[in-house]
Motif scaffolding. Structure first.
Motif, PDB file in Angstrom:
ATOM      1  N   SER A   1      -3.265   5.641  -6.245  1.00 27.29           N
ATOM      2  CA  SER A   1      -2.377   6.778  -5.388  1.00 27.29           C
ATOM      3  C   SER A   1      -2.450   8.394  -6.261  1.00 27.29           C
ATOM      4  O   SER A   1      -2.839   9.134  -5.542  1.00 27.29           O
ATOM      5  CB  SER A   1      -0.768   6.648  -5.500  1.00 27.29           C
ATOM      6  OG  SER A   1      -0.562   5.722  -4.596  1.00 27.29           O
TER       7      SER A   1
ATOM      8  N   TYR B   1      -3.785   5.061   3.486  1.00 27.77           N
ATOM      9  CA  TYR B   1      -3.090   4.108   2.513  1.00 27.77           C
ATOM     10  C   TYR B   1      -4.089   3.816   1.570  1.00 27.77           C
ATOM     11  O   TYR B   1      -5.090   3.696   1.754  1.00 27.77           O
ATOM     12  CB  TYR B   1      -2.596   2.889   3.231  1.00 27.77           C
ATOM     13  CG  TYR B   1      -1.529   3.029   4.266  1.00 27.77           C
ATOM     14  CD1 TYR B   1      -0.220   3.001   4.063  1.00 27.77           C
ATOM     15  CD2 TYR B   1      -1.776   3.034   5.462  1.00 27.77           C
ATOM     16  CE1 TYR B   1       0.722   3.074   4.891  1.00 27.77           C
ATOM     17  CE2 TYR B   1      -1.020   3.132   6.606  1.00 27.77           C
ATOM     18  CZ  TYR B   1       0.384   3.399   6.231  1.00 27.77           C
ATOM     19  OH  TYR B   1       1.299   3.496   7.445  1.00 27.77           O
TER      20      TYR B   1
ATOM     21  N   MET C   1       0.949  -1.120  -0.131  1.00 35.63           N
ATOM     22  CA  MET C   1      -0.061   0.130  -0.048  1.00 35.63           C
ATOM     23  C   MET C   1       0.915   1.173  -0.143  1.00 35.63           C
ATOM     24  O   MET C   1       1.901   1.272   0.354  1.00 35.63           O
ATOM     25  CB  MET C   1      -0.918  -0.031   1.132  1.00 35.63           C
ATOM     26  CG  MET C   1      -1.745  -1.318   1.643  1.00 35.63           C
ATOM     27  SD  MET C   1      -3.020  -1.169   0.561  1.00 35.63           S
ATOM     28  CE  MET C   1      -4.207   0.091   1.104  1.00 35.63           C
ATOM     29  N   ASP C   2       0.370   2.456  -0.458  1.00 36.54           N
ATOM     30  CA  ASP C   2       1.259   3.588  -0.523  1.00 36.54           C
ATOM     31  C   ASP C   2       0.528   4.870   0.702  1.00 36.54           C
ATOM     32  O   ASP C   2      -0.741   4.506   0.584  1.00 36.54           O
ATOM     33  CB  ASP C   2       0.723   4.015  -1.946  1.00 36.54           C
ATOM     34  CG  ASP C   2       1.636   3.732  -3.138  1.00 36.54           C
ATOM     35  OD1 ASP C   2       2.664   2.867  -2.852  1.00 36.54           O
ATOM     36  OD2 ASP C   2       1.683   4.071  -4.197  1.00 36.54           O
ATOM     37  N   LEU C   3       1.256   5.345   1.023  1.00 35.62           N
ATOM     38  CA  LEU C   3       0.998   6.199   2.290  1.00 35.62           C
ATOM     39  C   LEU C   3       0.685   7.332   1.474  1.00 35.62           C
ATOM     40  O   LEU C   3       1.676   7.869   0.888  1.00 35.62           O
ATOM     41  CB  LEU C   3       2.180   6.407   3.297  1.00 35.62           C
ATOM     42  CG  LEU C   3       1.769   7.469   4.185  1.00 35.62           C
ATOM     43  CD1 LEU C   3       0.740   6.899   5.141  1.00 35.62           C
ATOM     44  CD2 LEU C   3       3.112   7.722   5.058  1.00 35.62           C
TER      45      LEU C   3
ATOM     46  N   TYR D   1      -9.647   2.914   0.508  1.00 34.25           N
ATOM     47  CA  TYR D   1      -8.414   3.287   1.382  1.00 34.25           C
ATOM     48  C   TYR D   1      -8.365   2.374   2.653  1.00 34.25           C
ATOM     49  O   TYR D   1      -9.396   1.781   3.073  1.00 34.25           O
ATOM     50  CB  TYR D   1      -8.345   4.759   1.683  1.00 34.25           C
ATOM     51  CG  TYR D   1      -9.645   5.116   2.388  1.00 34.25           C
ATOM     52  CD1 TYR D   1      -9.406   5.322   3.891  1.00 34.25           C
ATOM     53  CD2 TYR D   1     -10.892   5.430   2.095  1.00 34.25           C
ATOM     54  CE1 TYR D   1     -10.593   5.472   4.814  1.00 34.25           C
ATOM     55  CE2 TYR D   1     -11.830   5.893   2.965  1.00 34.25           C
ATOM     56  CZ  TYR D   1     -11.711   6.030   4.121  1.00 34.25           C
ATOM     57  OH  TYR D   1     -12.676   6.513   4.886  1.00 34.25           O
TER      58      TYR D   1
END
Length: 88
Positions: A68, A62, A13-15, A39
Motif C-alpha cells: 500500500s 486494490y 486487500m487494501d483499496l 494489483y
C-alpha cells in the motif's frame, strides 16, 4: 502488474484508488505495471456529486497491505491525488 483475484489467494486487500474515468484507470494501470506493483482492479459503484448525488461506476484498485505505501508513493509521483486519513 495486473493480477486476477486468485493470484492473491483470498488475502485481504487494501483499496488504494477509485478511478472515475476510463482514461484515468488506464493511466494508473500503466503506472503500476511499469513500476512492478501487483494489483487487482474491479468495477464497482460509488456515490458521486455534491448537489445532485448519484450512483456511478468506477475502477477500484486494490493492492496487498504490504504494498500500500509503495503504491501510494508511486501514485503521488505520477500526479494521482487521493484522500488520506490526515486530509479526510
Amino acid at each position: 502488474m495486473r493480477r486476477e483475484a486468485d493470484f492473491f489467494e483470498n488475502r485481504e486487500m487494501d483499496l488504494v484508488y477509485i478511478a472515475r474515468k476510463l482514461q484515468e484507470a488506464l493511466r494508473l494501470e500503466s503506472v503500476f505495471t511499469e513500476s512492478g506493483v501487483d494489483y487487482a482492479v474491479e468495477t464497482d459503484k460509488y456515490s458521486g456529486g455534491v448537489i445532485f448525488r448519484s450512483e456511478r461506476v468506477g475502477a477500484f484498485f486494490y493492492v496487498l497491505p504490504e504494498a500500500s505505501e509503495q503504491a501510494r508513493r508511486i501514485m503521488l509521483e505520477h500526479g494521482f491525488r487521493f484522500l488520506t486519513a490526515e486530509s479526510a
